[in-house]
Enzyme design. Structure first.
Site, PDB file in Angstrom:
ATOM      1  N   CYS A  51      -9.830  66.228  17.340  1.00 49.89           N
ATOM      2  CA  CYS A  51      -7.860  66.981  17.991  1.00 49.89           C
ATOM      3  C   CYS A  51      -8.271  66.403  19.554  1.00 49.89           C
ATOM      4  CB  CYS A  51      -8.138  68.339  17.630  1.00 49.89           C
ATOM      5  SG  CYS A  51      -9.085  69.357  18.827  1.00 49.89           S
ATOM      6  N   GLU A  85      -4.536  76.317  17.991  1.00 50.42           N
ATOM      7  CA  GLU A  85      -4.994  75.766  18.422  1.00 50.42           C
ATOM      8  C   GLU A  85      -4.994  74.334  17.851  1.00 50.42           C
ATOM      9  OE1 GLU A  85      -5.908  74.804  21.715  1.00 50.42           O
ATOM     10  OE2 GLU A  85      -6.627  76.627  21.947  1.00 50.42           O
TER      11      GLU A  85
END
Ligand SMILES: Cc1cc2nc3c(=O)[nH]c(=O)nc-3n(C[C@H](O)[C@H](O)[C@H](O)COP(=O)(O)OP(=O)(O)OC[C@H]3O[C@@H](n4cnc5c(N)ncnc54)[C@H](O)[C@@H]3O)c2cc1C
Length: 1005
Positions: free
Chosen positions: A794, A760
């Site tokens: 994020c 990720e």
């Protein structure tokens, strides 16, 4: 008088009231009028009701003819018969297209204005005063309320307050012209001989844009500061001030504001507050308030209402996993109202009572209870909303006098929230007005004792068995998210400072490595400190070198065969036990996040709750995936499809969700049968050590979980390259992620498998603000998405793409709202933004801010605290286009780029114009644009009309595509499969022409 005799009187009084108004209908239910038709249609047709209420909500934003036309056709077009209702009852069905757009727009605008005018006493003071004079001539008193709820900035709060001060000036001038409402004696300068003629109601949240129970004291003081100014003016004018009650979240704050204000005006009796009978807390709140008034020897006033936010409270509590704070059987609210009304009347010596209801049973109960208790007329009055229940209010006026109408006044735009609430209230299935006037329900039923109805309905509900599905070992199969912190609860608020103090008492410890079930101490120590106060040493963390990493990988490898062969159910149970331990320590674990990485209370708690979610969710997922599936169903053969673990998993975790992401990746690996070597981020290695504590307590076998914090530069590549690592789960920057992917593709001596990388990475996430966006929602949501936890997520919003039509308005409100954010240590809930992770992060972000100044226009830069701490200003830059680096590069800090686009098409193009595809959002009330975005806004997690952070396990599986990651979705139904290899075992079951019969083999010749 005993209760049944009283009930008989109440029913009798109710019947009299009903017969006195028989044949009359409130205008909302009069189907001869346009408004009545619309209401009628809404009640019959759910789809229309949704479209209509949504249209009413968006209407004030439809500032151009084309916006209006497009929305009318989107909401009511496509052959529906509905515009007929919306356009003065003209038979327009089928002719929608032929009627000129301009004419239609005019008609619709006029009708929506008429709808608003039904509930709003005037858009200007002049209109409001004219209508009030008319009402007074009819015998009604008024309480005035300035429309407005969502205040986004200090300026907006101040403007709201100023409107009150101007209103009070006008009322003071005007009141001399009003003849007093009739009295039996008393003071002739007052209404009914005892009541001030000036009477206002104030919504506290509109006075202070940052009202938030997390910062209880700060919110109380800020609202009180503003309320004092209004109150001083009210007292000067000899008026009455009532503090309205809003959503449950603010109840504690509002009651505290009331008590503090009242203490300052102990001898002034005309200050009141609202209590809501639908809240389960209200019996206790009322008892405390009455006792408080006695104790402080002050006379108060309470307006009792059932409550206007019922739907909202139920939905919100369900979304957050909280106890529903309201009664869920309508008659329970009605019964509570009668019970509480009686308590107030019994305390009439200290408490004046305003009975605010349109329900004839409720009102009759108050009239008869007051009569039975012989309460003086001056100690209670009746209140109803302007525009509603006209026959009821006339009936009550005739019977008892003393009816006051609640009259909102002001701009229609902030008035739409109020209007939608009124529409909802009148069309709700259980609304007394709807049942009485819209459906002609039986009077006997309408007047029945609510206690009896509540008991019947409760018994029926309790008799209905609850469907709780359980699986092996009694495990509840359905996953539910861990509730987030509810700071409206005093114990949850108090828990944080206590937990932080307890954490501070443990500072300075040394944290060893954990390898093969044993603590390993090294001489290489890495200090960990508080980013808001770097001189505060939190502890020292032993660092792993190559030898320790080798030991850890060897331990994991040795543990693998037994762990692989441990039944999935047993592995899942370790996770569930771990979840229980984490839950018991939730405040302690959260407090560490406040200090080690600078998360605000709510953010810290959410991180720990998410960690618990991962444990609970993946445990259940493993139960689902752990059982082999039989495929094919062909006679003579059996095909079993199952999964097995890959081997040793390396988990490399980031610092920004230090427990949640660490736990998520680790739990997924462990429950699928892969022993873990876990390397936390150096910035949050103490939080990383909490995994050791949790898994030790859960009794995980030695070697299955190994904790090896260390310098990435020293051990990172070595771990990734190691031949015995089968699987790497990584969350972090794109740069490191790509490096891991590249390195893990190489096969090293002794390696017998292809390494799998679950990866990720970053994002450059955008929110689109459409021309019709609800800015009251969009502005705060963009701010919290961009600057929550200092923008270090994020998922954070780093670009906001605004359509030309709303650009100026949006940016003005955004900047003003941003200026209300205060920056300081996360442990103090007064601060909405804290320090960034470390000195390197600060340098990098400051570099981007300098770049922003060069390549674009600085729209806002906040102050930062003096002194130590890794502070960077909250920064907003404008004039950014996709060519700018600020629009392309991940910053991971509180810097927001604002981009202006000509139309929705361009907005989508720009939104998709980066290599990343993680999160994205859109604020729009155009069904067509929402549909377009669903299809063409290509991100892993798209959020519509809400913020873009805070994905929940099991509800919003999280992860991106393209340069944001490998397409894995943490917290989703596919995630665990990335940690396993699927296998198929096929057995030929035919022996000499004989094959056992398969149960579901239903072939036909
Ligand atoms: C003068 C005045 C001032 C007001 N000020 C406020 C205020 O400050 N804050 C505020 O919140 N409201 C306020 N209201 C609005 C008020 O809450 C609603 O008008 C009121 O709830 C309607 O109740 P009713 O007795 O007129 O009607 P009814 O039809 O008897 O009751 C409807 C109410 O029952 C409750 N209810 C509905 N369904 C259920 C269910 N399934 N289970 C349990 N309860 C249910 C809801 O509260 C709903 O509004 C005010 C109203 C008036 C008249």
């Amino acid at each position: 008088m005993d209760t049944s005799a009283l009930n008989e009187k109440i029913v009798g009084r109710g019947k009299t009231l009903f017969s006195s108004i028989s044949g009359e209908k409130p205008s909302l239910f009069d189907t001869a009028s346009w408004m009545g038709k619309v209401m009628d249609w809404s009640m019959q047709n759910k789809q229309f009701k949704t479209s209509l209420f949504r249209f009413v909500d968006v209407f004030p934003s439809l500032t151009t003819a084309s916006l209006l036309t497009d929305h009318v056709s989107e909401y009511f077009g496509e052959g529906q018969d509905l515009p007929a209702v919306l356009s003065s009852g003209a038979k327009m069905a089928g002719r929608f297209g032929s009627l000129g757009g301009a004419v239609l727009n005019k008609l619709i605008s006029a009708n929506i204005h008429e709808m608003a005018a039904q509930f709003i006493v005037g858009e200007t003071i002049k209109d409001a005063l004219k209508n009030i004079a008319r009402m007074r001539a009819d015998g009604f008193a008024a309480v005035l309320d300035v429309l407005g709820e969502a205040t986004l900035s200090a300026e907006e709060g101040e403007a709201y307050l100023t409107t009150y001060l101007e209103l009070l000036d006008a009322l003071e001038q005007e009141q001399g012209r009003w003849p007093g409402l009739p009295a039996d004696g008393g003071d002739p300068s007052l209404d009914w001989g005892h009541a001030p003629r000036i009477n206002i109601a104030v919504k506290p949240s509109a006075l202070f844009c940052q009202a938030n129970p997390q910062d209880f004291e700060g919110s109380v003081e800020a609202i009180l500061g503003q309320m004092r100014r209004i109150c001083a003016r009210v007292v000067q004018a000899g008026g009455f001030l009532c503090i309205d009650m809003e959503s449950y979240r603010l109840k504690g704050i509002i009651l505290e504001v009331f008590r503090r204000l009242k203490q300052e005006y102990r001898d002034y009796p005309h200050i009141g507050v609202v209590l809501q009978s639908y809240l389960k807390d209200t019996d206790q709140d009322l008892a405390e308030l009455l006792a408080w008034a006695r104790q402080h020897d002050t006379r108060i006033s309470i307006r009792l209402v059932k409550g206007a936010y019922w739907d909202y409270e139920v939905v919100r509590a369900r979304q957050m996993g909280w106890q529903i704070p309201v009664w869920t059987i309508k008659a329970e609210s009605d019964a509570a109202f009668e019970r509480q009304a009686r308590s107030i009347l019994e305390s009439h010596d200290v408490c004046h009572f305003a009975c605010a209801s349109h329900n004839i049973r409720t009102i009759a109960a108050v009239i008869e209870t007051a009569a039975a208790l012989q309460i003086p007329a001056s100690r209670y009055e009746f209140q109803m909303l302007y525009g509603m229940a006209e026959p009821v209010r006339r009936g009550i006026l005739r019977e008892v006098g003393r009816v006051r109408l609640y009259c909102p006044y002001g701009d229609m735009v902030p008035g739409m929230g109020y209007l939608v609430r009124r529409l909802l209230e009148n069309t709700a299935n259980e609304s007394f007005l709807r049942l009485s006037f819209g459906e002609d329900a039986r009077i006997e039923r309408l007047l029945e004792d609510p206690l009896v109805i509540a008991a019947q309905e409760r018994a029926a509900r309790d008799a209905t068995p609850r469907k709780v599905r359980t699986g092996p070992g009694g495990l509840v199969v359905r996953f539910v998210n861990e509730p987030l912190a509810d700071f409206s609860q005093p114990d949850q608020r108090a828990a944080f400072p206590q937990a932080i103090a307890q954490v501070r008492a443990q500072l300075g410890r040394t944290y060893p490595l954990y390898i093969n079930g044993r603590e390993v101490v090294t001489n290489d120590l890495q200090p960990s400190s508080n980013p808001a106060r770097p001189s505060e040493l939190l502890g020292q963390v032993c660092q792993a070198g190559i030898p320790q990493v080798e030991q850890a990988i060897a331990a994991a490898k040795a543990a693998f065969p037994a762990w692989r062969d441990t039944a999935p159910r047993e592995r899942a149970e370790y996770l569930l036990t771990a979840a229980r331990f984490a839950r018991q320590r939730i405040f302690d674990l959260s407090a560490w996040q406040v200090l080690e990485i600078g998360k605000q209370w709510d953010q810290a708690y959410a991180d720990v709750a998410e960690a618990i979610d991962f444990l609970e969710y993946y445990a259940r997922e493993m139960l689902r995936l752990g059982a082999p599936v039989r495929l094919g169903h062909i006679p003579g053969e059996i095909n079993d499809y199952s999964y097995e673990p890959k081997g040793v998993a390396l988990v490399i975790a980031p610092w920004n969700f230090p427990l949640a992401i660490s736990m998520g990746m680790t739990a997924a690996a462990i429950v699928t049968g892969n022993p873990v070597v876990y390397k936390p981020s150096g910035l949050t290695a103490i939080i990383g050590h909490q995994l050791v504590e949790i898994f030790r307590e859960a009794g995980l076998p030695a070697g299955v979980f190994n904790y090896v914090p260390g310098q990435g530069a020293l051990i990172g590549d070595f771990m990734v390259d190691h031949a015995d690592i089968s699987l790497i789960a990584f969350t972090g920057s794109c740069e490191v992620g790509l490096r891991i992917i590249e390195r893990s593709a190489r096969v090293h001596p002794g390696q017998t498998h292809v390494k799998k990388v679950v990866c990720e990475m970053g994002g450059k996430n955008a929110i689109i603000i459409d021309a019709d966006a609800d800015l009251d929602e969009a502005v705060p949501q963009v701010l919290s998405s961009a600057f929550g936890f200092q923008g270090q997520k994020c998922s954070a919003c780093s670009r906001v793409i605004v359509l030309d039509e709303v650009y100026e308005r949006f940016v003005e409100r955004l900047v003003k709202a941003a200026s209300a954010w205060r920056i300081g240590p996360a442990e103090d809930p007064a601060f909405t933004m804290g320090a960034v992770a470390d000195a390197a992060a600060r340098e990098k972000i400051m570099g981007y801010i300098a770049l922003g100044r060069q390549e674009s226009t600085l729209l806002y830069e906040s102050q930062i605290p003096h002194g130590e701490g890794y502070w960077v200003p909250l920064t907003i830059v404008g004039g950014v286009t996709p060519q700018h680096r600020l629009a392309q590069e991940e910053i991971f800090g509180p810097v927001l780029a604002v981009m202006r686009v000509a139309d929705f098409e361009q907005a989508l193009q720009w939104a998709n114009s980066t290599p990343y595809a993680l999160t994205g959002g859109i604020f729009s009330r155009s069904p067509g644009h929402v549909e377009r975005a669903r299809r063409d806004f290509r991100v892993g997690n798209l959020y519509i009309n809400r913020g873009i952070t805070g994905a929940l396990v099991g509800r919003q599986p999280f992860g991106g595509a393209r340069m944001s990651g490998g397409g894995t979705k943490a917290g989703g139904p596919d995630y665990l499969q990335h940690f396993m290899d699927p296998r198929v075992v096929t057995e030929n079951t035919m022996r000499r022409g004989f094959a056992p019969h398969e149960e579901d083999d239903d072939w036909l010749e």
